[in-house]
Structures are given as structure tokens and as C-alpha cells.
Scaffold this motif. Structure first.
Motif, short mmCIF file in Angstrom:
data_model
loop_
_atom_site.label_atom_id
_atom_site.label_comp_id
_atom_site.label_asym_id
_atom_site.label_seq_id
_atom_site.Cartn_x
_atom_site.Cartn_y
_atom_site.Cartn_z
N THR A 1 -6.06 -3.80 -4.56
CA THR A 1 -5.66 -2.77 -3.60
C THR A 1 -6.45 -2.86 -2.31
O THR A 1 -5.90 -2.66 -1.23
CB THR A 1 -5.84 -1.37 -4.22
N CYS A 2 -7.73 -3.18 -2.39
CA CYS A 2 -8.61 -3.07 -1.22
C CYS A 2 -8.99 -4.38 -0.56
O CYS A 2 -9.47 -4.39 0.57
CB CYS A 2 -9.88 -2.32 -1.61
N CYS B 1 -17.42 -2.77 -3.80
CA CYS B 1 -16.04 -2.87 -3.34
C CYS B 1 -15.33 -3.98 -4.11
O CYS B 1 -15.80 -5.12 -4.12
CB CYS B 1 -16.01 -3.16 -1.85
N VAL C 1 -11.97 2.98 1.54
CA VAL C 1 -11.24 1.72 1.56
C VAL C 1 -10.98 1.25 0.13
O VAL C 1 -9.85 0.90 -0.23
CB VAL C 1 -12.02 0.65 2.35
N CYS C 2 -12.03 1.21 -0.70
CA CYS C 2 -11.88 0.86 -2.12
C CYS C 2 -11.81 2.15 -2.91
O CYS C 2 -12.82 2.81 -3.14
CB CYS C 2 -13.07 0.01 -2.57
N ARG C 3 -10.62 2.52 -3.33
CA ARG C 3 -10.45 3.81 -3.98
C ARG C 3 -10.95 3.79 -5.43
O ARG C 3 -11.22 4.85 -5.99
CB ARG C 3 -9.00 4.27 -3.90
N ARG D 1 0.13 -3.59 0.47
CA ARG D 1 -1.00 -3.26 1.33
C ARG D 1 -0.79 -1.87 1.94
O ARG D 1 0.28 -1.58 2.47
CB ARG D 1 -1.13 -4.28 2.46
N THR E 1 -5.62 8.91 -0.15
CA THR E 1 -5.83 8.93 -1.60
C THR E 1 -5.41 10.26 -2.23
O THR E 1 -5.57 10.43 -3.43
CB THR E 1 -7.32 8.67 -1.93
N ALA F 1 -10.49 -4.76 3.20
CA ALA F 1 -11.94 -4.97 3.23
C ALA F 1 -12.28 -6.29 3.91
O ALA F 1 -13.24 -6.38 4.70
CB ALA F 1 -12.50 -4.94 1.82
N PRO G 1 -5.83 2.08 5.11
CA PRO G 1 -6.31 3.44 4.81
C PRO G 1 -6.36 4.35 6.04
O PRO G 1 -6.62 3.90 7.16
CB PRO G 1 -7.71 3.20 4.25
#
Length: 485
Positions: free
Chosen positions: A432-433, A423, A392-394, A128, A136, A437, A131
Motif C-alpha cells: 500500500t505504501c 514503514c 503514509v504507511c497505515r 495507489r 484512513t 514512500a 495520502p
């Protein structure tokens, strides 16, 4: 290398184990010893998982950064798998598991399917990262990625690195960088000294690791590395020679508070805020889950043997709740023992006797691992402090502002959030997110339980249509007879 097997198009077996880390490998060995037909599957090129990752071919252990104990333990595990004759499928990607436990895999040799009576999921965790502005950017990486670079590739993350986040990996990575000849600008820890001291009684369950941690602390002190407790990264910005990383004090929830902001000039940043159990397979099979932040987040409900709500499906190791590598091995063996007993391969007497031994073996290291997992639990203040324009969601470039907007427009759970923002729709499928989220959505809907988690979907990993379809000609395509007029 361990035994590689030629994959048939479809094969029925007693047990399929997903993941060849400490839990999966020990499960396969125990199942083999109990007389089960067992196959061990892993995406990596050999057994060991993250903690005992083998060196790439052609690399030597000359690097002083390699842990001798870890290397020996990993070698011993791989040697034991070979000697036991466990069928191992390395470099194989599981992309789908059906309700009947049929498991579809892709390998360099093509696609194949297995139909096990029992399936043990021992797929470990993902890291985790909460962010922040600049997370990024190239040169900013997770603590786990830095560990792979240091231990497996003999590479530094950078010449001068800032190490930030929470949990024991902070000290491990910082010391690894120092051993490899790099410079650590500072260690930034969300936890306080008092939080670490409160875990002392649990850390005594593993005096060897406690002593190692004290040595790491001493090494940092001797090297003049500042350790800032109750601090977090505010932002990372590109500078002429690398990055300017802004660090500020935080409260117990991880929320920024007033205080002196410090700026560190570095050429790399390694950051990690704990481990999240891997539940993509168990969510795909609709097993029951519950939210347990002190064990990493959403975990699969299971008994002490790893049995889940889905018949034939078991979980083992950190994927069942973060407890550490030392506890993962006995947990994997417990799951294999349950499979062997349920399939009638061992007697009640043997099951009862060996179960008691394994539970005892797991108790002490699990106590240590649970204490570390508590330190790495997600902090609500750190989530609330994420800036609106932060990605947040890369995979899909979804920002916090877009997540908040979707919630205000009526998205009440994670699947609605996915449908409205994309997302979790990228190549990582939300690994990842999803945790962050979900925490952001929970601010709007009231709790993580209400927000829920993403429904598992196939493919579990990115696969090409060509790989799934395999080799065929038009003559192979069945053409149905025309319907009568």
C-alpha cells in the motif's frame, strides 16, 4: 467451480502460474494445450481476477450494475479452464518462493510445496492512493474496493459519494454508483481535459472502450454530476452526517494552486491514483527491475515473452507493466508459449508462428492500456504536497514527517527507511505504501532509482506459525546425535 486438486506434500511440475486473472488463466490454458503439466494458483475462490471477479455463492446477476460483457467473459474463462482440465488451486495463499522456484502455499487443507521447472508470475497490480488528511478514515476507500462492492457484493460505497483520483476507474465507479441508485456528489480528476484529448489517438485502438467512456461521460452529464478536471482532494474531515471533503485546483504536477476551494458533504469517498505492478515475488527472487512511471512504477525487466533475468521465472499481464486486461491475456499466452518452447514441448516453427499471432493480438489493446497508464502515472507535485502529519504507511502509522526525518538523518534507500521507521513492515508488506514512500524518499536522495524499492521478503502474505508448521508431534522432531567429547 473449476477443478480442485488434492495437494501432495511436494510435487514436481513443468509450470506453476501465480494469479488466475486474464493473464494467468490464459497462460495456464496455453501451457496445457502445449502439453505442459501446469497448476494455476490464486487466493480468490475462482478465476477471473479483479476485472472478471465472480459473484459470491448465492448472489444473482439481477443487479443492473453488473456488466453483461464482463460477466460473460468471466464465465467463459472459468468454463474453458474446467473443460481443459487445468489443475486449479483456489483459496491458496503463496507465502514463499525459493531461489530454485520451489513455491510454498497455505490452504484451508494445510501447507504444501511445488517445484516447477518454470514459474509465471501474473499477480496483477495494487491500487495507489496518494495520502491526504483523513484518507484512513472509515468510509474512505479505494476505487478498486468500490468496484468490488458494486460488482461483486451489490453494495453502494455510501448514499452520497465523492469519486476522486485519476484514470478510467473514475468514470467506471461513478457510473456504477449511479446505476446502483446512489448519488455521486462530484468526480474529481487530477488530469485535465487536454490530457484526455491527447490520448484520443491511442484510445481509438479500442473503439468499444472509447464509446463506453463517452457513454459514461454522457450519463454523468445527464445526471447533473459535476466533473472537476485538474482538481484533487485536500482533506476529508468527519461531520455530523458523514464527511466534509475539501477539494482544490491543482497544476499539471498535481500540486495545489490558488483557487476556489470547494467542500462536498458526503457519507463516503472513493479515491485512487493509479495502479502499481505487483512485484513482491520478483523482488523476492532478486530479478532485475527498472523504474517506469508511465507503466505504473517499478516493473520487472523482461523480454517480450515475459522472461526475466532469473532463469525459469517469467512475468505476465499488468504485473509486468500496466497495459490493461485486454492486453494481459495475449501476454500470458506469450509467456506460456516461451515456457513450452524452452522446455522442448513445441517446435521452433510452432513457436515462431504462434508468437507472431499473439504479439499482433496484444498490440492494439496494449496501446490503449499504455495510454491509460500514462494518465495514472504518479504526479510529483501531489507527492510534495502531502502534509507532514499525514499517515503514509497505515499498517505502522508512519507519517510523512517520520519519513522526512529518517532521510535527513541519513536513510538513503528504501530498506534503510524500513529499518529506521518500520514503514512497509506491516501486514501488507509495503504493497500500500511503498510507491508513495519511495517518491517521498526520492525528494531527498535525488531519484526513484537511487531510493530503490523494498527488498522482497518472506512471508509474502501474513501466515501463522501453526499453518506453516503443520501437524506434528514431538516424536516427529529429529534429534541429532550428541557430539563426541
Amino acid at each position: 467451480m473449476t477443478n480442485q486438486v488434492n495437494i501432495p506434500a511436494l510435487r514436481k511440475i513443468d509450470l506453476l502460474v501465480l494469479g488466475a486473472g486474464p493473464a494467468g488463466a490464459r497462460a495456464a490454458l496455453r501451457a496445457k494445450a502445449c502439453g505442459l503439466s501446469v497448476v494455476l494458483v490464486d487466493e480468490n475462490n475462482d478465476a477471473g481476477g479483479q476485472v472478471w471477479r465472480p459473484l459470491p455463492e448465492g448472489f444473482s446477476r439481477a443487479s443492473k450494475n453488473n456488466s453483461k460483457d464482463d460477466a460473460l467473459a468471466g464465465d467463459a474463462l472459468r468454463r474453458e479452464l474446467r473443460q481443459a482440465g487445468v489443475d486449479c488451486l483456489y483459496g491458496h495463499k503463496v507465502w514463499n518462493v525459493g531461489s530454485d522456484l520451489r513455491t510454498d502455499v497455505i490452504s484451508p487443507e494445510g501447507s504444501a510445496s511445488w517445484l516447477p521447472s518454470k514459474l509465471i508470475v501474473a499477480t496483477g497490480t495494487t491500487e495507489r492512493v496518494i495520502p491526504f488528511t483523513g484518507w484512513t478514515a472509515p468510509g474512505v476507500m479505494g476505487l478498486a474496493a468500490a468496484t468490488i462492492l458494486l460488482k461483486s457484493q451489490h453494495m453502494l460505497p455510501g448514499k452520497r459519494t465523492l469519486v476522486a483520483g485519476c484514470g478510467p476507474l473514475l468514470l467506471a465507479v461513478a457510473n456504477g454508483i449511479l446505476k446502483a441508485g446512489g448519488e455521486v456528489a462530484a468526480v474529481i480528476d487530477l488530469a485535465s481535459r487536454m490530457e484526455w484529448l491527447r490520448t484520443l489517438s491511442d484510445l481509438r485502438a479500442r473503439p468499444d472502450l472509447l464509446l463506453q467512456g463517452l457513454r459514461w461521460q454522457l450519463n454523468l452529464r445527464l445526471a447533473g454530476v459535476p466533473v472537476l478536471y485538474r482538481h484533487g482532494i485536500n482533506s476529508v474531515h468527519a461531520a455530523q452526517q458523514g464527511f466534509n471533503a475539501c477539494v482544490q485546483p491543482v497544476d499539471a504536477s498535481g500540486a495545489p494552486i490558488s483557487g476556489a476551494t470547494q467542500v462536498f458533504s458526503v457519507d463516503s469517498v472513493t479515491v485512487g491514483h493509479g495502479l502499481v505492478p505487483s512485484t513482491d515475488v520478483t523482488r523476492l527472487l532478486r530479478a532485475r527491475h527498472r523504474y517506469a512511471p508511465e507503466r505504473g512504477g517499478w516493473i520487472t525487466e523482461s523480454d517480450e515473452m515475459g522472461r526475466t533475468s532469473v532463469p525459469g521465472l517469467l512475468v505476465a499481464g499488468d504485473g509486468a507493466g500496466v497495459a490493461g486486461a485486454a492486453a494481459a491475456g495475449p501476454h500470458g499466452e506469450l509467456a506460456a508459449l516461451a515456457c513450452s518452447y524452452d522446455l522442448g514441448k513445441i517446435s521452433t516453427e510452432q513457436f515462431t508462428r504462434e508468437r507472431a499471432v499473439l504479439i499482433s493480438q496484444r498490440r492494439q489493446p496494449a496501446r490503449f492500456g499504455n495510454a491509460m497508464a500514462g494518465l495514472m502515472a504518479i504526479r510529483e507535485g501531489a507527492i510534495a504536497a502531502i502534509k507532514s502529519d499525514t499517515i503514509v504507511c497505515r499498517c505502522e502509522d508512519v507519517t510523512r514527517a517520520e519519513i522526512d526525518a529518517a532521510a535527513l538523518d541519513g536513510a538513503r534507500d528504501m530498506n534503510q527507511l524500513k529499518a529506521w521507521t518500520r514503514c512497509g513492515m506491516g501486514p501488507c508488506q509495503g504493497r500500500t505504501c511503498s510507491d508513495v514512500a519511495g517518491a517521498l524518499l526520492a525528494i531527498h536522495v535525488g531519484s526513484r532509482e537511487v531510493a530503490g524499492c523494498f527488498t522482497g521478503r518472506a512471508p509474502l502474505r501474513p501466515v501463522s506459525l501453526a499453518d506453516v508448521a503443520g501437524q506434528y508431534t514431538y516424536e516427529d522432531i529429529p534429534i541429532p546425535k550428541a557430539a563426541p567429547l
